[in-house]
Design an enzyme around this catalytic site. Structure first.
Site, PDB file in Angstrom:
ATOM      1  N   CYS A 289       7.890  16.088   1.806  1.00 17.77           N
ATOM      2  CA  CYS A 289       7.671  17.321   2.581  1.00 17.77           C
ATOM      3  C   CYS A 289       8.763  18.360   2.343  1.00 17.77           C
ATOM      4  CB  CYS A 289       7.615  17.001   4.068  1.00 17.77           C
ATOM      5  SG  CYS A 289       6.334  15.823   4.481  1.00 17.77           S
TER       6      CYS A 289
ATOM      7  N   HIS B 168      10.136  22.199   9.155  1.00 18.66           N
ATOM      8  CA  HIS B 168       8.926  21.575   8.620  1.00 18.66           C
ATOM      9  C   HIS B 168       8.084  21.084   9.789  1.00 18.66           C
ATOM     10  CE1 HIS B 168       6.134  18.879   6.889  1.00 18.66           C
ATOM     11  NE2 HIS B 168       6.782  17.795   7.239  1.00 18.66           N
TER      12      HIS B 168
ATOM     13  N   ASN C 249       0.292  18.146  10.037  1.00 18.01           N
ATOM     14  CA  ASN C 249       1.390  18.080   9.056  1.00 18.01           C
ATOM     15  C   ASN C 249       0.809  18.329   7.667  1.00 18.01           C
ATOM     16  OD1 ASN C 249       3.416  17.366   7.276  1.00 18.01           O
ATOM     17  ND2 ASN C 249       4.011  15.514   8.375  1.00 18.01           N
TER      18      ASN C 249
HETATM   19  N1  ACO Z   1      -3.876   7.043  19.240  1.00 22.15           N
HETATM   20  C1  ACO Z   1      -3.581   6.222  20.238  1.00 22.15           C
HETATM   21  N2  ACO Z   1      -2.610   5.312  20.172  1.00 22.15           N
HETATM   22  C2  ACO Z   1      -1.887   5.271  19.029  1.00 22.15           C
HETATM   23  C3  ACO Z   1      -2.137   6.114  17.950  1.00 22.15           C
HETATM   24  C4  ACO Z   1      -3.191   7.027  18.081  1.00 22.15           C
HETATM   25  N3  ACO Z   1      -3.511   7.887  17.094  1.00 22.15           N
HETATM   26  N4  ACO Z   1      -1.258   5.834  16.969  1.00 22.15           N
HETATM   27  C5  ACO Z   1      -0.465   4.860  17.427  1.00 22.15           C
HETATM   28  N5  ACO Z   1      -0.848   4.499  18.679  1.00 22.15           N
HETATM   29  C6  ACO Z   1      -0.276   3.495  19.542  1.00 22.15           C
HETATM   30  C7  ACO Z   1       0.494   2.458  18.776  1.00 22.15           C
HETATM   31  O1  ACO Z   1      -0.385   1.474  18.257  1.00 22.15           O
HETATM   32  C8  ACO Z   1       1.393   1.904  19.848  1.00 22.15           C
HETATM   33  O2  ACO Z   1       0.657   1.006  20.625  1.00 22.15           O
HETATM   34  P1  ACO Z   1       1.314  -0.387  21.108  1.00 22.15           P
HETATM   35  O3  ACO Z   1       2.461   0.034  21.960  1.00 22.15           O
HETATM   36  O4  ACO Z   1       0.185  -1.028  21.838  1.00 22.15           O
HETATM   37  O5  ACO Z   1       1.727  -1.060  19.851  1.00 22.15           O
HETATM   38  C9  ACO Z   1       1.684   3.119  20.715  1.00 22.15           C
HETATM   39  O6  ACO Z   1       0.664   4.084  20.402  1.00 22.15           O
HETATM   40  C10 ACO Z   1       3.052   3.755  20.474  1.00 22.15           C
HETATM   41  O7  ACO Z   1       3.245   3.836  19.090  1.00 22.15           O
HETATM   42  P2  ACO Z   1       4.542   4.460  18.498  1.00 22.15           P
HETATM   43  O8  ACO Z   1       4.464   4.367  17.004  1.00 22.15           O
HETATM   44  O9  ACO Z   1       5.742   3.916  19.175  1.00 22.15           O
HETATM   45  O10 ACO Z   1       4.355   5.964  18.940  1.00 22.15           O
HETATM   46  P3  ACO Z   1       5.352   7.151  18.758  1.00 22.15           P
HETATM   47  O11 ACO Z   1       5.645   7.752  20.063  1.00 22.15           O
HETATM   48  O12 ACO Z   1       6.516   6.800  17.877  1.00 22.15           O
HETATM   49  O13 ACO Z   1       4.476   8.194  17.960  1.00 22.15           O
HETATM   50  C11 ACO Z   1       4.175   9.001  15.745  1.00 22.15           C
HETATM   51  C12 ACO Z   1       3.960   7.842  16.700  1.00 22.15           C
HETATM   52  C13 ACO Z   1       3.410  10.204  16.267  1.00 22.15           C
HETATM   53  C14 ACO Z   1       3.661   8.604  14.368  1.00 22.15           C
HETATM   54  C15 ACO Z   1       5.697   9.329  15.685  1.00 22.15           C
HETATM   55  O14 ACO Z   1       6.437   8.160  15.464  1.00 22.15           O
HETATM   56  C16 ACO Z   1       6.000  10.320  14.629  1.00 22.15           C
HETATM   57  O15 ACO Z   1       5.550  11.446  14.648  1.00 22.15           O
HETATM   58  N6  ACO Z   1       6.830   9.958  13.656  1.00 22.15           N
HETATM   59  C17 ACO Z   1       7.180  10.831  12.587  1.00 22.15           C
HETATM   60  C18 ACO Z   1       6.265  10.557  11.477  1.00 22.15           C
HETATM   61  C19 ACO Z   1       5.951  11.763  10.671  1.00 22.15           C
HETATM   62  O16 ACO Z   1       6.080  12.884  11.085  1.00 22.15           O
HETATM   63  N7  ACO Z   1       5.505  11.503   9.482  1.00 22.15           N
HETATM   64  C20 ACO Z   1       5.054  12.528   8.655  1.00 22.15           C
HETATM   65  C21 ACO Z   1       5.580  12.442   7.319  1.00 22.15           C
HETATM   66  S1  ACO Z   1       7.282  12.720   7.258  1.00 22.15           S
HETATM   67  C22 ACO Z   1       7.526  14.211   7.609  1.00 22.15           C
HETATM   68  O17 ACO Z   1       6.685  15.042   7.480  1.00 22.15           O
HETATM   69  C23 ACO Z   1       8.829  14.493   8.166  1.00 22.15           C
END
Ligand code: ACO
Length: 331
Positions: free
Chosen positions: A118, A258, A288
């Site tokens: 990214c 970003h 994203n």
């Molecule tokens: N809908 C509902 N529940 C979900 C979903 C969804 N789409 N996705 C995950 N969950 C659940 C998980 O299974 C988990 O359930 P569990 O507790 O029963 O296991 C729960 O939600 C919490 O999951 P986490 O992964 O802890 O959720 P978090 O608050 O960390 O959010 C997210 C997840 C949104 C992916 C976050 O970690 C994030 O944004 N990370 C950055 C990733 C990113 O931006 N990547 C892009 C590429 S890199 C870049 O561009 C910088």
């Protein structure tokens, strides 16, 4: 390393293109076990754009480039280099930049891809700066384009709610006034590569029926880890770019992070102590879109009349690699 520029490059034209098809959170509720409420609170995303089956990354790049060239008041023949930042190329080879050259009818200008997750568009700004200021090139077309929905497992709720498709293009030339890129900072840490990667289809794990059955041709991500590193590194990069430009957060009109996740965007703003109204976000509309997110934001701010001559923007990105970078820029 952080750099302050005496001679500068400037953006002389911007443009972006997103496909027509909108995929809303309500649509995703029908595809995976998720909810609009979960997606909105955890990511800030309400909808994203998705390509049609026959559209590839270079198609979005070409549309965006035509708009950027028009806004720069230039013709395709005026460009002397095409650089495309992408993690979702049309083909592993030739480069997407070569497909863009063909699509634009840009003649024999050199063309290459830049892979930095990214952070690719900001890496591209720094590469272009070197090429322009050392006299190798006069007008560079720098594109950030992605079709992430074709490399995302649309049955995996952990990733499919995050990504969208978009292309954004910028024309870069040497500045002959006070405007342009004031400073830059870029870094990478390859030891953390497997926290966000596409494992299959390369020379490490070539595609076989087994790798497809294991979904190795899709994005794999440890979301929580990416989140933590992104906030820390974007804060570091932004601070370093400010410092080397010899300015403070009070001098900036907009922080343009970003657009990965609204919580990453807001946390970066808080870390830098930039007031929320100066932190730009459009993630609700596009999700994203990786390398396209910062140049789309710049284009929108300008088109909406929010950027005045002399305004300073601070752009900062983080992505697969990991890579991270920032640039201070005077409009
Ligand atoms: N809908 C509902 N529940 C979900 C979903 C969804 N789409 N996705 C995950 N969950 C659940 C998980 O299974 C988990 O359930 P569990 O507790 O029963 O296991 C729960 O939600 C919490 O999951 P986490 O992964 O802890 O959720 P978090 O608050 O960390 O959010 C997210 C997840 C949104 C992916 C976050 O970690 C994030 O944004 N990370 C950055 C990733 C990113 O931006 N990547 C892009 C590429 S890199 C870049 O561009 C910088």
């Amino acid at each position: 390393m952080a750099r302050k520029n005496k001679r500068r490059i400037k953006i002389t034209g911007t443009g972006f293109y997103v496909p027509d098809k909108v995929l809303t959170n309500a649509d995703l509720e029908k595809m995976v076990d998720t909810s609009d409420e979960w997606i909105t609170t955890r990511t800030g995303i309400k909808e994203r754009r998705v390509v049609s089956e026959d559209q590839a990354t270079s198609d979005l790049a070409v549309e965006a480039s035509r708009i950027a060239l028009q806004n720069a008041g230039l013709k395709v023949k005026d460009i002397d280099l095409i650089v495309v930042a992408t993690s979702s190329p049309d083909t592993i080879f030739p480069s997407t930049a070569c497909w863009v050259q063909k699509g634009l009818g840009a003649g024999y200008v050199p063309a290459f891809d830049l892979s930095a997750g990214c952070t690719g568009w900001l890496y591209g700004m720094i590469v272009a700066e070197g090429l322009i200021l050392n006299g190798a090139h006069k007008r560079i077309l720098l594109v950030g384009a992605e079709v992430l929905t074709k490399i995302t497992n649309m049955k995996d709720r952990n990733t499919c709610v995050l990504f969208g498709d978009a292309g954004a293009a910028t024309v870069l030339e040497e500045s002959h006034d006070e405007s342009g890129m004031l400073s830059s900072y870029w870094k990478a840490d390859g030891s953390l590569g497997d926290l966000l990667f596409l494992p299959g289809g390369g020379s490490r794990i070539p595609t076989t029926p087994e790798t497809i059955a294991q979904n190795l041709h899709y994005i794999h991500m440890k979301g929580n880890d990416v989140f933590k590193h992104a906030v820390k590194r974007m804060g570091e990069a932004a601070s370093e770019a400010l410092k080397s430009a010899g300015i403070t957060k009070e001098d900036i009109a907009y922080l343009i992070p970003h657009q990965a996740n609204i919580r990453i965007i807001e946390a970066t703003g808080r870390r830098l102590k930039v007031p929320p109204e100066k932190v730009y976000s459009n993630i609700h509309k596009y999700g994203n879109v990786s390398v396209a997110s910062i140049p789309i934001s710049v284009h929108e701010l300008y088109e909406e009349g929010k950027l005045k001559k002399g305004d300073i923007i601070l752009m900062v990105a983080f992505g697969a690699g990991f890579t991270w970078a920032a640039a201070a820029y005077r409009w």
